[in-house]
Design a protein around this motif. Structure first.
Motif, PDB file in Angstrom:
ATOM      1  N   LYS A   1     -50.789 -17.238  20.148  1.00  0.00           N
ATOM      2  CA  LYS A   1     -49.681 -16.481  20.738  1.00  0.00           C
ATOM      3  C   LYS A   1     -50.060 -15.900  22.102  1.00  0.00           C
TER       4      LYS A   1
ATOM      5  N   LEU B   1     -49.587 -18.761  24.474  1.00  0.00           N
ATOM      6  CA  LEU B   1     -48.162 -19.036  24.659  1.00  0.00           C
ATOM      7  C   LEU B   1     -47.429 -17.907  25.392  1.00  0.00           C
TER       8      LEU B   1
ATOM      9  N   MET C   1     -44.621 -26.879  20.825  1.00  0.00           N
ATOM     10  CA  MET C   1     -45.239 -26.073  19.768  1.00  0.00           C
ATOM     11  C   MET C   1     -44.659 -26.424  18.409  1.00  0.00           C
TER      12      MET C   1
ATOM     13  N   PHE D   1     -44.489 -24.881  14.835  1.00  0.00           N
ATOM     14  CA  PHE D   1     -44.745 -23.618  14.122  1.00  0.00           C
ATOM     15  C   PHE D   1     -45.082 -23.878  12.658  1.00  0.00           C
TER      16      PHE D   1
ATOM     17  N   ALA E   1     -39.843 -23.163  11.985  1.00  0.00           N
ATOM     18  CA  ALA E   1     -39.043 -22.347  12.917  1.00  0.00           C
ATOM     19  C   ALA E   1     -37.861 -23.120  13.489  1.00  0.00           C
TER      20      ALA E   1
ATOM     21  N   ASP F   1     -49.565 -24.995  14.801  1.00  0.00           N
ATOM     22  CA  ASP F   1     -49.937 -23.823  14.003  1.00  0.00           C
ATOM     23  C   ASP F   1     -49.853 -24.206  12.528  1.00  0.00           C
TER      24      ASP F   1
ATOM     25  N   THR G   1     -38.860 -15.536  10.856  1.00  0.00           N
ATOM     26  CA  THR G   1     -39.169 -16.953  10.634  1.00  0.00           C
ATOM     27  C   THR G   1     -39.626 -17.634  11.937  1.00  0.00           C
TER      28      THR G   1
ATOM     29  N   GLN H   1     -38.276 -18.025  14.719  1.00  0.00           N
ATOM     30  CA  GLN H   1     -37.300 -18.777  15.524  1.00  0.00           C
ATOM     31  C   GLN H   1     -37.166 -18.183  16.928  1.00  0.00           C
TER      32      GLN H   1
END
Lengths: 255, 258
Positions: A48, A51, A85, A87, A91, A166, B125, B127
């Motif tokens: 993170k 990013l 990315m 997730f 996501a 990730d 989540t 998003q």
């Protein structure tokens, strides 16, 4: 040659809890590096920070030789266009159809026309082994493995220069996990991307990495070629890769 | 004693941090509302969600409020032979006060809660993080369209509530209390001034802004899974309702405080 990603002395703490305690890591262009480590060792925080979702207190993070820690919004946008990315939980945007999820970066980020973006999304879905008809479904209608594939298709949709993964195989059965690992290797090769992944799945780490780094208590305690992981000579690494309860790494349990 | 002071200090600092975070969020939200790129598709979706789908609940609230108001004022005013003021009381109460406040509270329950739950779920989540990695500013994509739609659509809803509320009073006045239809309508118009409606619509715009701001803010900063999203939803509704009541007084004082 300038490294694609370079972290030098990165520190990050949340209140009194130090999560990253001076991370130094360099990823070469086209290389795939996997950072392993137990839960809560700071792997996700490190990702993170790169990013730009979290800001490190001190240290330097460079992408293509350009300092990105503390970068302005405009320059950050330019850098983000290089990133893809995947997730941990996928996501995916549950209010959008699968193809809209995959094409999101093209439509919103690159302002591409919807029809053209849809064609590319269908092509990327095919690349991860999903039929065109999947594109018209909503994420909630897909299995966990399919959601992971869609998330992978979204990560590679804009042909990014760097892809972050990730925990790409968390929550999947071993066969589906291997399918995702194969897809990651294939997609990175096809796109020609540099990859930085975090995982605690050793099978995944061995399969998708050129080099492996182990994170423990906020520091990288071992970095080396993936093939050397079994002969690292580091007792922490040995304990982790063999999944032993006994060893120098102790679980912090509270009564 | 020291520990007591430390606790007070901690609470005060936490309060200041909260106020600072909310102020920064509001400034960011407003600045992204007026700066391109805009997302017309998302604005339209929020407009439909807030403006169209809230119509039944706001309409029902308004019609029964108007009806009750006519009944109550008739029975109260008959004590000093002022039944003739029923139509005027209904129209002034509805346009100035009841339509904006009740519509605001109903929309806070419906829209504020759903926004906080939706954005909160997106937060937990990852998003919202995904939006950032896809070169999309979450403020522009999630917050600005909702705030814009809320600020624009609440006045529309309140205008509809004004009409329906007055109509509710008319129904009771004419068919239950025996007023002459033409006289009731004439009394309704007689003392109504543009400022009565304008003040109500101004309140509505401010309430729409506050409801969507609280929904987005609480959702955006929610954490801790399902429990966190639940707390965000509750906080969004409660904080919006309190702010509606506080700002209702402030705006009323600005318009009619002299």
């Amino acid at each position: 040659m300038t490294p694609k990603i370079e972290l030098t002395g990165v520190h990050k703490a949340f209140g009194p809890k130090v999560v990253l305690d001076g991370i130094d890591l360099s990823v070469a262009r086209g290389e795939s590096v996997v950072v392993i480590g137990g839960s809560g060792t700071g792997k996700s925080v490190m990702l993170k920070c790169i990013l730009g979702l979290l800001r490190p207190e001190t240290g330097s993070i460079k992408v293509d030789g350009e300092e990105i820690a503390g970068m302005g919004a405009k320059d950050r946008d330019r850098i983000m266009k290089k990133f893809g990315m995947l997730f941990q939980g996928g996501a995916l945007f549950d209010s959008l159809k699968v193809w809209e999820n995959v094409a999101f970066g093209l439509i919103q980020g690159q302002r591409m026309e919807r029809n053209k973006a849809r064609d590319i999304a269908i092509e990327k879905l095919a690349q991860v082994g999903l039929a065109a008809s999947t594109g018209d479904l909503f994420p909630a209608e897909l299995s966990g493995g399919m959601q992971k594939r869609v998330s992978l298709a979204r990560a590679i949709a804009t042909n990014p220069e760097i892809i972050f993964f990730d925990e790409p195989t968390t929550g999947l059965d071993p066969i589906m996990a291997d399918v995702i690992n194969d897809l990651i290797v294939k997609c990175c090769k096809e796109v020609g991307a540099t990859a930085l992944s975090i995982t605690h799945d050793m099978a995944s780490a061995r399969k998708i990495s050129d080099r492996i780094a182990m994170l423990y208590k906020g520091r990288l305690i071992w970095v080396g070629p993936a093939k050397d992981i079994d002969h690292s000579g580091n007792e922490y690494v040995d304990q982790f890769i063999h999944g032993r309860a006994v060893g120098p790494i102790t679980m912090e349990l509270r009564a | 004693m020291i520990s007591f002071l430390a606790t007070v200090g901690r609470v005060f600092l936490a309060f200041l941090a909260h106020v600072g975070r909310m102020s920064a969020f509001t400034a960011m939200a407003v600045s992204h509302t007026v700066r391109p790129p805009f997302y017309p598709r998302l604005i339209l979706r929020s407009v439909i969600e807030i403006g169209y789908f809230s119509l039944p609940v706001v309409g029902l609230t308004a019609v029964f409020t108007g009806m009750v108001l006519a009944l109550q004022s008739y029975s109260g005013f008959s004590r000093f032979a002022a039944e003739g003021a029923v139509a005027t009381v209904v129209v002034l109460s509805v346009t100035r006060e009841l339509a904006p406040v009740l519509a605001g509270l109903m929309v806070a329950g419906r829209i504020g809660a759903s926004m906080a739950a939706e954005i909160g779920t997106m937060r937990v989540t990852e998003q919202i993080d995904a939006l950032t990695t896809l070169s999309t500013n979450p403020f522009k994509y999630l917050v600005a369209p909702r705030i814009l739609a809320g600020t624009l659509m609440l006045p529309f809803l309140v205008l509809v509530a004004d009409i329906i509320g007055v109509f509710g009073g008319y129904i009771v006045g004419v068919y239950k209390l025996g007023f002459n239809s033409a006289t009731y309508i004439a009394r309704t118009w007689e003392f109504l001034e543009p400022l009565d409606v304008i003040s109500g619509l101004t309140k509505a715009a401010v309430f729409g802004f506050l409801i969507t701001l609280m929904g987005c803010y609480n959702g955006y900063y929610s954490k801790g899974g399902a429990q966190g999203v639940g707390a965000a939803t509750t906080n969004a509704v409660v904080s919006a309702a309190i702010m509606i009541l506080v700002f209702n007084y402030i705006i009323t004082a600005m318009f009619f405080g002299k």
